[in-house]
Design a protein around this motif. Structure first.
Motif, PDB file in Angstrom:
ATOM      1  N   LEU A   1      -4.132   8.827   2.396  1.00 16.65           N
ATOM      2  CA  LEU A   1      -4.964   7.634   2.268  1.00 16.65           C
ATOM      3  C   LEU A   1      -6.235   7.770   3.104  1.00 16.65           C
ATOM      4  N   ASN A   2      -6.075   8.239   4.319  1.00 18.38           N
ATOM      5  CA  ASN A   2      -7.236   8.406   5.180  1.00 18.38           C
ATOM      6  C   ASN A   2      -8.208   9.442   4.619  1.00 18.38           C
TER       7      ASN A   2
ATOM      8  N   GLU B   1      -8.637  10.051   1.459  1.00 15.82           N
ATOM      9  CA  GLU B   1      -9.333   9.433   0.333  1.00 15.82           C
ATOM     10  C   GLU B   1     -10.436   8.511   0.833  1.00 15.82           C
ATOM     11  N   LYS B   2     -10.150   7.777   1.914  1.00 15.78           N
ATOM     12  CA  LYS B   2     -11.143   6.832   2.442  1.00 15.78           C
ATOM     13  C   LYS B   2     -12.162   7.530   3.335  1.00 15.78           C
TER      14      LYS B   2
ATOM     15  N   GLU C   1      -4.461  -0.966   3.241  1.00 16.30           N
ATOM     16  CA  GLU C   1      -5.842  -0.552   3.482  1.00 16.30           C
ATOM     17  C   GLU C   1      -6.594  -0.195   2.204  1.00 16.30           C
ATOM     18  N   ARG C   2      -5.891   0.067   1.102  1.00 17.54           N
ATOM     19  CA  ARG C   2      -6.591   0.358  -0.151  1.00 17.54           C
ATOM     20  C   ARG C   2      -6.879  -0.904  -0.950  1.00 17.54           C
ATOM     21  N   THR C   3      -6.509  -2.067  -0.394  1.00 17.61           N
ATOM     22  CA  THR C   3      -6.699  -3.336  -1.098  1.00 17.61           C
ATOM     23  C   THR C   3      -7.671  -4.208  -0.321  1.00 17.61           C
ATOM     24  N   ASP C   4      -8.578  -4.843  -1.023  1.00 18.90           N
ATOM     25  CA  ASP C   4      -9.516  -5.788  -0.422  1.00 18.90           C
ATOM     26  C   ASP C   4      -8.792  -7.123  -0.265  1.00 18.90           C
TER      27      ASP C   4
ATOM     28  N   GLU D   1      -0.057  -2.052  -3.807  1.00 21.75           N
ATOM     29  CA  GLU D   1       0.232  -0.796  -3.115  1.00 21.75           C
ATOM     30  C   GLU D   1       1.393  -0.056  -3.772  1.00 21.75           C
TER      31      GLU D   1
ATOM     32  N   GLN E   1       0.501   1.432  -7.213  1.00 23.49           N
ATOM     33  CA  GLN E   1      -0.316   2.634  -7.028  1.00 23.49           C
ATOM     34  C   GLN E   1       0.525   3.811  -6.533  1.00 23.49           C
TER      35      GLN E   1
ATOM     36  N   GLU F   1      -9.083  -4.188  -9.379  1.00 23.47           N
ATOM     37  CA  GLU F   1      -8.495  -2.957  -8.850  1.00 23.47           C
ATOM     38  C   GLU F   1      -8.399  -1.851  -9.904  1.00 23.47           C
TER      39      GLU F   1
END
Length: 662
Positions: free
Chosen positions: A21-22, A24-25, A215-218, A254, A257, A289
């Protein structure tokens, strides 16, 4: 051993989900406060040696070296070099990229405090629940800053937690470890064991852990979608329930996904407004999303909306209204509190019973996070409600969670019936946990400040944010159960149960304290006081106290059996020292308390809680004010550890009575 971070220089056989995840971000976060502080020191001269940093943070030099290695793995656009005889130097090769990373990586919102064993264990459990793939224990140890030996202890505890939730903890040797099991149980475990629903700040924003988990969601975008669609479909909910829905939706995103989909289940029959809201929310989430939401997930969203919301206009049900009347008739007949003509109570009870039966039709259990607070802070209201509900709703019986919610409405009505006139100081109440708790808080305030408060109304936290300063400015100050933003209007934060400290804080905004009620000494007498110096059982204590009340002519021969039935329904200890057993209903000739003080703790319930002070209560039918005053004194004991310790030292009735007079 120390806290060793990334002690091994090797590429793990399975990339960790969180690291991916990190990646990707492109913003590896500093989830450990010490790493953040070391980075801040290295941003400016002078240079620090490993010895100097170790001394500053109270750790070993080896731990500092591990921290520097960790920073070099996380940092972007820069690196840390050791200058011999000088110390560590931060060398920036890409200033723009480094500055972007630094601002995000050191943001307070992303800094998790993993200082306690509980924090590290919750974070570790969240990693294994969010990601179903195999995880290397060494990598997990690195992520929560513990040694390999320590991580094994945490994993043993997690194995036990998994078993309690119907999940399997698997250890695959070189593959690592993982959690497997039904998707719904995986999510339930995460919600119950990881998310922190502390009511003080749960409704006012998102914690660092919540932001890290999702963390991947607003989350702010998700909040706007759910809040607006609930309003559009005429559904309302408390701030607490709204936050529940937001986190449920975030967890759904999450898991979808990550490949975790809820299995299909038989669709529940729900109001059209609920299914419409769920469809619109899932549609908006799909668009925002770019995510396909299966039908099973939409059905789950509908159920959660049904459990956490209510229609602005509840449909008529004469059977339910008749049940409310029976409840209030029983309370009057048995307890002599006449609440039959309280329209606020009738409406609140009807709506709440409606929501309870709605949840049952959906085959969903709605846990009560306030149950212990309710039982300990409002024992009289809880006992009245437990008796009335058991009498009216025999099949199926109500759970303790359901009785707890009902007792808030009953307790608020009892407070209203015996409160004084309206008060001159104008206040708004801000309550984030729903109508029941706001009613109780309002009633408690009116009881405490009979001539001093004029309550203009109750606002949810969302309504507080939307109201203008001019609207809020109608009040002299605000009383809130959640932290508030400073908008230039004085406010005082309280617990919904309004503890003594809370009342004192409100008093500071007002005039002097109200007159105190009559003292409690009249509820006790010498022949109803006993001290057990030798070890005894719970039954021996209850037998002795019931016998003394019967011999004194205060209670009849059926007292012991009535006390036994009450203990079977729900435990009566208010904390780990103090218990208040009592019969099912008022049956005494006068209101009294038989007291036992024990040198040796006695186990009081099936959870292993032990007590040393026992007040066996005998209530006289019709003595409402005496019953209320006795319960008020019991709460003083519960809230005062010094008073409890003094009672334990009382060797004679005279010493105990002196404490009561004080």
């Amino acid at each position: 051993m120390g806290n060793h971070l990334f002690a091994k220089h090797r590429k793990p056989p399975h990339y960790n989900y969180w690291k991916q995840l990190n990646k990707e971000k492109e913003v590896p976060m500093l989830t450990q406060p010490r790493l953040k502080e070391i980075l801040q020191l290295l941003l400016h001269p002078p240079l620090y040696t490993a010895d100097q940093l170790a001394q500053r943070f109270g750790v070993t030099v080896r731990t500092i070296r591990s921290d520097i290695q960790a920073l070099n793995r996380l940092i972007q656009g820069a690196s840390i070099h050791l200058r011999r005889s000088k110390g560590y130097e931060l060398v920036v090769c890409d200033p723009e990229r480094f500055e972007t990373w630094r601002k995000q990586a050191t943001s307070p919102d992303w800094t998790l405090t993993l200082d306690s064993m509980e924090d590290r264990q919750r974070y570790l459990l969240s990693i294994l629940l969010i990601d179903s793939s195999w995880q290397d224990p060494d990598d997990l140890a690195d992520m929560i800053y513990v040694s390999r030996n320590t991580i094994q202890g945490y994993l043993r505890t997690i194995r036990t937690i998994c078993a309690a939730h119907g999940l399997s903890y698997e250890s695959g040797g070189q593959q690592g470890v993982r959690i497997t099991g039904p998707e719904d149980k995986r999510r339930d475990c995460l919600c119950q064991e990881v998310l922190d629903r502390n009511l003080t700040d749960y409704v006012t924003g998102f914690s660092p852990l919540e932001k890290r988990l999702f963390e991947r969601t607003d989350l702010d975008m998700l909040s706007r979608i759910i809040y607006s669609q609930l309003q559009n479909t005429q559904l309302s909910c408390s701030d607490y329930a709204l936050k529940n829905l937001i986190l449920h939706a975030a967890l759904m995103i999450e898991r979808i996904q990550a490949g975790g989909i809820l299995p299909p289940r038989q669709a529940a029959i729900l109001p059209a407004e609920v299914t419409l809201a769920a469809e619109r929310i899932c549609r908006d989430i799909s668009e925002a999303e770019e995510l396909e939401i299966p039908e099973s997930e939409r059905d789950s969203m509908s159920l959660h909306i049904a459990l956490n919301t209510r229609l602005s206009g509840v449909s008529e049900s004469e059977d339910l209204r008749q049940a409310v009347r029976k409840l209030l008739d029983h309370i009057w007949t048995v307890w002599r509190f006449d609440l039959r003509n309280d329209p606020v109570l009738q409406k609140d009870l009807y709506n709440h019973l409606f929501s309870i039966f709605k949840a049952r039709r959906s085959q969903q259990h709605h846990p009560n996070p306030l149950l212990n607070t309710i039982r300990n802070s409002f024992p009289l209201a809880y006992d009245i409600s437990l008796d009335a509900v058991s009498h009216v709703f025999q099949e199926p019986a109500f759970s303790e969670d359901e009785v707890g919610y009902i007792s808030l409405h009953i307790g608020a009505a009892v407070e209203r019936c015996y409160s004084g006139q309206l008060k001159p100081a104008r206040v708004w109440l801000v309550c984030g946990s729903g109508m029941a708790t706001s009613r109780m808080l309002e009633a408690r305030l009116k009881s405490y400040f009979q001539t001093k408060l004029d309550i203009l109304g109750t606002l949810s936290y969302q309504q507080y944010l939307k109201n203008t300063d001019e609207q809020l400015g109608e009040a002299d100050f605000l009383i809130s159960t959640v932290p508030l933003l400073d908008r230039g209007i004085p406010f005082v934060e309280v617990d919904f149960s309004l503890t003594r400290d809370n009342a004192e804080n409100v008093t500071r905004m007002l005039s002097p304290v109200r007159n105190q009620s009559d003292g409690p000494a009249r509820f006790f007498q010498e022949n109803l006081f006993v001290r057990f110096d030798d070890p005894v059982t719970k039954d021996q204590v209850l037998d002795e106290l019931c016998s003394r009340l019967t011999t004194a002519g205060i209670s009849g021969p059926d007292l012991r059996e009535s006390v036994r039935k009450r203990e079977e329904i729900s435990h009566t200890n208010l904390n780990d020292i103090f218990a208040i057993p009592h019969p099912m209903t008022p049956e005494a000739s006068r209101t009294r308390a038989a007291v036992a003080v024990l040198n040796h703790p006695v186990v009081w319930n099936d959870k292993g809680s032990a007590v040393q002070i026992v007040f066996l209560l005998a209530f006289c039918k019709g003595e409402q004010q005496s019953i209320e005053r006795l319960y008020d004194y019991l709460l003083e004991i519960v809230q005062s550890v010094p008073l409890q310790q003094s009672i334990l030292k009382a060797g004679t009735f005279e010493e105990f009575q002196t404490l009561c007079l004080k």
